[in-house]
Design an enzyme around this catalytic site. Structure first.
Site, PDB file in Angstrom:
ATOM      1  N   SER A  37      37.946 -28.933  45.112  1.00 38.60           N
ATOM      2  CA  SER A  37      39.310 -28.876  45.625  1.00 38.60           C
ATOM      3  C   SER A  37      40.243 -28.403  44.520  1.00 38.60           C
ATOM      4  O   SER A  37      39.864 -28.354  43.341  1.00 38.60           O
ATOM      5  CB  SER A  37      39.703 -30.287  46.098  1.00 38.60           C
ATOM      6  OG  SER A  37      41.092 -30.464  46.187  1.00 38.60           O
ATOM      7  N   TYR A  48      41.694 -39.094  46.736  1.00 38.14           N
ATOM      8  CA  TYR A  48      41.078 -37.803  47.013  1.00 38.14           C
ATOM      9  C   TYR A  48      41.001 -36.965  45.734  1.00 38.14           C
ATOM     10  O   TYR A  48      39.981 -36.316  45.456  1.00 38.14           O
ATOM     11  CB  TYR A  48      41.875 -37.086  48.088  1.00 38.14           C
ATOM     12  CG  TYR A  48      41.268 -35.808  48.592  1.00 38.14           C
ATOM     13  CD1 TYR A  48      40.183 -35.832  49.470  1.00 38.14           C
ATOM     14  CD2 TYR A  48      41.784 -34.568  48.217  1.00 38.14           C
ATOM     15  CE1 TYR A  48      39.628 -34.657  49.947  1.00 38.14           C
ATOM     16  CE2 TYR A  48      41.240 -33.392  48.694  1.00 38.14           C
ATOM     17  CZ  TYR A  48      40.160 -33.440  49.550  1.00 38.14           C
ATOM     18  OH  TYR A  48      39.613 -32.267  50.017  1.00 38.14           O
TER      19      TYR A  48
END
Length: 278
Positions: A161, A174
Site C-alpha cells: 500500500s 492498516y
C-alpha cells in the site's frame, strides 16, 4: 513465459483489484483458485474466468485462520495439484480503527466528545486489521510456498500500500500492517531465493473500488474533503483503475522478464509518492 497449466491461488480473488488479476492469469492459461470469505462473490468472478475457458475453483476461507487454510491446501492438492503462483490480495480495514481527526484534539480524553481519535480506537479491532493484512499474507505464503519448494520454483506477489512508504493519517492499524507486509516480502524473498522462489509486492495508490463511493463521495455525489486531498496529492489527478495494476503484476510473475527480480515493492500510484504537495 508460459503459465499454461500452472495453478494460481488468488486470495481476495472476488475483489475489485484481484478479480482482474484472476482473469489475466486465466488468459495466460493458469488454472485458477479464488479464496475469499464470501462464496457468492467468488462465484460471480469465477463465471468470468470460466467464460475464458479456464478452470476455476472457489473456496470460502478466512486467510488468517491457519487451520482452515491448511484444509484449503489439502483440497487444492486433491483436486488440482501443487500451487506455483500465489497472489496475496486479501486484506482490508475496519471503521472502528479509523480516526476521523488527523491529530490529537483537545477534549479527546473527555467523555461525550463527538469525534473518533487515537484514544477512541478499539484495540481488538486494531488487532483484527493487523491480522487480516499481515497474517493473511504470512499464513498463505507459509502454506503454499511448500508446494513451490517441491516444484522447484514459483512466484508470490503480495499487496502492499501507500502506507508501506509513509503512514497515511487516520488509519494506524492498516498503515502498520501494510508496512509490515513490505518488510515480510523482503524477508521471505531472501529466505526462499535458494529454492528458486521469487517474492515481490505491488503497492497500489488510490484505486476506485466498491467501497469508494461511500468513503470518497458526499451524499450529493461530489468528492469529500479527503477525496479532494487525495486527488490533489496524486499528480495524475484521478483514481487508478483495476486494469492498471495488471502490467506490473504480470511482469512480477513472469520468470523470463523478471527472473532476477525479488524482494521489491513496486508502487503503482499515479505519482502520489513523488508529490510533496508543495
Amino acid at each position: 513465459m508460459s503459465n499454461k497449466g500452472k495453478i494460481a491461488v488468488i486470495t481476495g480473488g472476488g475483489g475489485t483489484l484481484c478479480g482482474p488479476v484472476a482473469l489475466d492469469l486465466a488468459k495466460q492459461g493458469c488454472r485458477i483458485v479464488l479464496i475469499g470469505r464470501r462464496l457468492e462473490v467468488l462465484e460471480k468472478r469465477a463465471s468470468e474466468v470460466r467464460a475464458l475457458g479456464a478452470e476455476c475453483l472457489c473456496i470460502s476461507a478466512d486467510v488468517k485462520d491457519e487451520a482452515r487454510m491448511l484444509e484449503v491446501h489439502e483440497e487444492i492438492l486433491s483436486r488440482l495439484g501443487k500451487v506455483s503462483i500465489l497472489v496475496n490480495g486479501a486484506g482490508g480495514n475496519q471503521m472502528d480503527v479509523v480516526a476521523n481527526v488527523n491529530e490529537y484534539t483537545p477534549g479527546e480524553l473527555e467523555p461525550g466528545h463527538d469525534f473518533r481519535g487515537w484514544f477512541d480506537l478499539k484495540m481488538d479491532r486494531f488487532l483484527d486489521v493487523v491480522n487480516v493484512n499481515l497474517m493473511g499474507t504470512v499464513i498463505p505464503s507459509h502454506i503454499f510456498s511448500r508446494d513451490m519448494v517441491e516444484l522447484g520454483g514459483g512466484s508470490i506477489v503480495n499487496f502492499a500500500s501507500m502506507n508501506t512508504y509513509r503512514p497515511l493519517s487516520r488509519v494506524p492499524a492498516y498503515a502498520a500492517a501494510k508496512a509490515a507486509v513490505s518488510n515480510f516480502t523482503q524477508w521471505l524473498a531472501a529466505y526462499l531465493a535458494p529454492a528458486g522462489i521469487r517474492v515481490n509486492a505491488v503497492a497500489p495508490g488510490f484505486f476506485w473500488n466498491e467501497r469508494s463511493p461511500k468513503l470518497m463521495l458526499k451524499e450529493d455525489g461530489t468528492p469529500s474533503e479527503r477525496a479532494e486531498h487525495i486527488l490533489y496529492h496524486t499528480p495524475m489527478h484521478r483514481w487508478g483503475q483495476a486494469g492498471e495494476l495488471l502490467g506490473c503484476i504480470h511482469w512480477l510473475l513472469d520468470d523470463d522478464q523478471a527472473g532476477f527480480v525479488t524482494g521489491i515493492t513496486v508502487p503503482v500510484d499515479g505519482g502520489f509518492l513523488s508529490n510533496a504537495g508543495l
